[in-house]
Design a protein around this motif. Sequence first.
Motif, PDB file in Angstrom:
ATOM      1  N   ARG A  61      -7.647  -9.808   9.641  1.00  0.00           N
ATOM      2  CA  ARG A  61      -7.739  -9.786  11.109  1.00  0.00           C
ATOM      3  C   ARG A  61      -7.181 -11.035  11.777  1.00  0.00           C
ATOM      4  NH1 ARG A  61     -13.831  -7.435  11.879  1.00  0.00           N
ATOM      5  NH2 ARG A  61     -13.325  -5.281  11.367  1.00  0.00           N
ATOM      6  N   SER A  62      -7.075 -12.108  11.041  1.00  0.00           N
ATOM      7  CA  SER A  62      -6.717 -13.384  11.654  1.00  0.00           C
ATOM      8  C   SER A  62      -5.287 -13.395  12.179  1.00  0.00           C
ATOM      9  CB  SER A  62      -6.882 -14.520  10.642  1.00  0.00           C
ATOM     10  OG  SER A  62      -6.531 -15.744  11.248  1.00  0.00           O
ATOM     11  N   ASP A  63      -5.138 -13.992  13.343  1.00  0.00           N
ATOM     12  CA  ASP A  63      -3.793 -14.224  13.860  1.00  0.00           C
ATOM     13  C   ASP A  63      -3.523 -15.724  13.996  1.00  0.00           C
ATOM     14  OD1 ASP A  63      -5.428 -14.730  16.009  1.00  0.00           O
ATOM     15  OD2 ASP A  63      -4.404 -13.398  17.399  1.00  0.00           O
ATOM     16  N   HIS A  64      -4.392 -16.536  13.397  1.00  0.00           N
ATOM     17  CA  HIS A  64      -4.217 -17.992  13.389  1.00  0.00           C
ATOM     18  C   HIS A  64      -3.438 -18.391  12.137  1.00  0.00           C
ATOM     19  CE1 HIS A  64      -6.895 -18.414  16.745  1.00  0.00           C
ATOM     20  NE2 HIS A  64      -7.917 -17.881  16.090  1.00  0.00           N
ATOM     21  N   ALA A  65      -2.292 -18.978  12.316  1.00  0.00           N
ATOM     22  CA  ALA A  65      -1.446 -19.339  11.178  1.00  0.00           C
ATOM     23  C   ALA A  65      -2.161 -20.265  10.197  1.00  0.00           C
ATOM     24  CB  ALA A  65      -0.149 -19.984  11.664  1.00  0.00           C
ATOM     25  N   SER A  66      -2.909 -21.221  10.700  1.00  0.00           N
ATOM     26  CA  SER A  66      -3.603 -22.150   9.797  1.00  0.00           C
ATOM     27  C   SER A  66      -4.648 -21.436   8.960  1.00  0.00           C
ATOM     28  CB  SER A  66      -4.247 -23.280  10.603  1.00  0.00           C
ATOM     29  OG  SER A  66      -3.255 -24.038  11.242  1.00  0.00           O
ATOM     30  N   VAL A  67      -5.383 -20.537   9.569  1.00  0.00           N
ATOM     31  CA  VAL A  67      -6.376 -19.757   8.829  1.00  0.00           C
ATOM     32  C   VAL A  67      -5.669 -18.875   7.807  1.00  0.00           C
ATOM     33  CG1 VAL A  67      -8.140 -17.950   9.025  1.00  0.00           C
ATOM     34  CG2 VAL A  67      -8.066 -19.808  10.715  1.00  0.00           C
ATOM     35  N   GLN A  68      -4.583 -18.255   8.197  1.00  0.00           N
ATOM     36  CA  GLN A  68      -3.834 -17.394   7.277  1.00  0.00           C
ATOM     37  C   GLN A  68      -3.363 -18.190   6.059  1.00  0.00           C
ATOM     38  OE1 GLN A  68      -0.882 -16.098  10.049  1.00  0.00           O
ATOM     39  NE2 GLN A  68      -2.057 -14.309  10.698  1.00  0.00           N
ATOM     40  N   ARG A  69      -2.877 -19.398   6.277  1.00  0.00           N
ATOM     41  CA  ARG A  69      -2.395 -20.226   5.166  1.00  0.00           C
ATOM     42  C   ARG A  69      -3.539 -20.605   4.234  1.00  0.00           C
ATOM     43  NH1 ARG A  69      -2.731 -25.347   3.986  1.00  0.00           N
ATOM     44  NH2 ARG A  69      -3.415 -25.965   6.055  1.00  0.00           N
ATOM     45  N   ILE A  70      -4.614 -21.109   4.800  1.00  0.00           N
ATOM     46  CA  ILE A  70      -5.722 -21.594   3.986  1.00  0.00           C
ATOM     47  C   ILE A  70      -6.414 -20.445   3.258  1.00  0.00           C
ATOM     48  CG2 ILE A  70      -8.014 -22.664   4.125  1.00  0.00           C
ATOM     49  CD1 ILE A  70      -6.756 -24.447   6.410  1.00  0.00           C
ATOM     50  N   TYR A  71      -6.680 -19.364   3.963  1.00  0.00           N
ATOM     51  CA  TYR A  71      -7.340 -18.221   3.329  1.00  0.00           C
ATOM     52  C   TYR A  71      -6.439 -17.578   2.277  1.00  0.00           C
ATOM     53  CZ  TYR A  71     -11.768 -17.729   5.861  1.00  0.00           C
ATOM     54  OH  TYR A  71     -13.051 -17.889   6.325  1.00  0.00           O
ATOM     55  N   SER A  72      -5.142 -17.508   2.533  1.00  0.00           N
ATOM     56  CA  SER A  72      -4.216 -16.943   1.542  1.00  0.00           C
ATOM     57  C   SER A  72      -4.204 -17.791   0.282  1.00  0.00           C
ATOM     58  CB  SER A  72      -2.801 -16.840   2.122  1.00  0.00           C
ATOM     59  OG  SER A  72      -2.754 -15.898   3.163  1.00  0.00           O
ATOM     60  N   LYS A  73      -4.208 -19.091   0.457  1.00  0.00           N
ATOM     61  CA  LYS A  73      -4.221 -20.004  -0.679  1.00  0.00           C
ATOM     62  C   LYS A  73      -5.499 -19.820  -1.500  1.00  0.00           C
ATOM     63  CE  LYS A  73      -4.150 -24.990  -1.565  1.00  0.00           C
ATOM     64  NZ  LYS A  73      -4.173 -26.304  -0.892  1.00  0.00           N
ATOM     65  N   MET A  74      -6.649 -19.748  -0.830  1.00  0.00           N
ATOM     66  CA  MET A  74      -7.908 -19.561  -1.545  1.00  0.00           C
ATOM     67  C   MET A  74      -7.942 -18.201  -2.232  1.00  0.00           C
ATOM     68  SD  MET A  74     -10.891 -21.459   0.727  1.00  0.00           S
ATOM     69  CE  MET A  74     -10.901 -20.284   2.040  1.00  0.00           C
ATOM     70  N   LEU A  75      -7.478 -17.169  -1.542  1.00  0.00           N
ATOM     71  CA  LEU A  75      -7.473 -15.823  -2.127  1.00  0.00           C
ATOM     72  C   LEU A  75      -6.578 -15.767  -3.359  1.00  0.00           C
ATOM     73  CD1 LEU A  75      -8.323 -12.902  -2.191  1.00  0.00           C
ATOM     74  CD2 LEU A  75      -6.550 -12.414  -0.484  1.00  0.00           C
TER      75      LEU A  75
END
Length: 168
Positions: A61-75
Motif C-alpha cells: 500500500r505504501s507510496d512513500h519511496a523511503s518506506v518502499q526501499r526499507i521494507y523491500s530490503k527487509m522483506l
Amino acid sequence: MNRTLGRLIAREEAWDAAMELVRSGEERIAFRASWALEWAYTLDPRPVEERFPGFLEDLLRSDHASVQRIYSKMLCDMMRRGAVAPDDAQAAALAGKCGELLLSQTAPVAVRVWQIELLDDLRGRIGWVEENLTDIVREVSERPDCPPAMATCARRYLQRANTRNKRR
C-alpha cells in the motif's frame, strides 16, 4: 537517532506502534519510523517476521519511496533466510507491486534495485517473472535516461542471470 529509536522499539517491544507510524500519511514520520524499525529489525527480526501479513500489506500500500526501499530490503532478507514465505496470492500481489516500481520512471534507484532482487526471488513462483524479468531489466537499463547506478545494478543482475542460465 534512528539507532536509538530502533533499540527503544526492540527493548520496549513497540513493534506495532512503530509499524503504525510507518503507515502515517506524513512522509517524514513514515520515513523515520521505517528507518528506526529497520534498526530494530537488525537487533531482532522475529517480531517483524511474526507480523509478516501486515508488514507485506503495508509495503503493497505504501507510496512513500523511503518506506518502499526499507521494507523491500527487509522483506528480501526475510525471504532469503526462509523466515517468511508469501502464499500464492501474496506472491502475486508482491510481484505486481515490484514490477510497477521497477518500471516506474519516478521511483528512486534505491527502491528499484530492491524490486529486481525481490522479483528474482519470486522467479520460480510467478510465471511472468520467470519469463520476462531479464528482458524487463535489460529494457530498463537501456533507457536513455537510465541513471548510472541503475545501469550498474541491472548489469550485475543480467550477469548473474546469464551465469544461472548457463548452468542449466
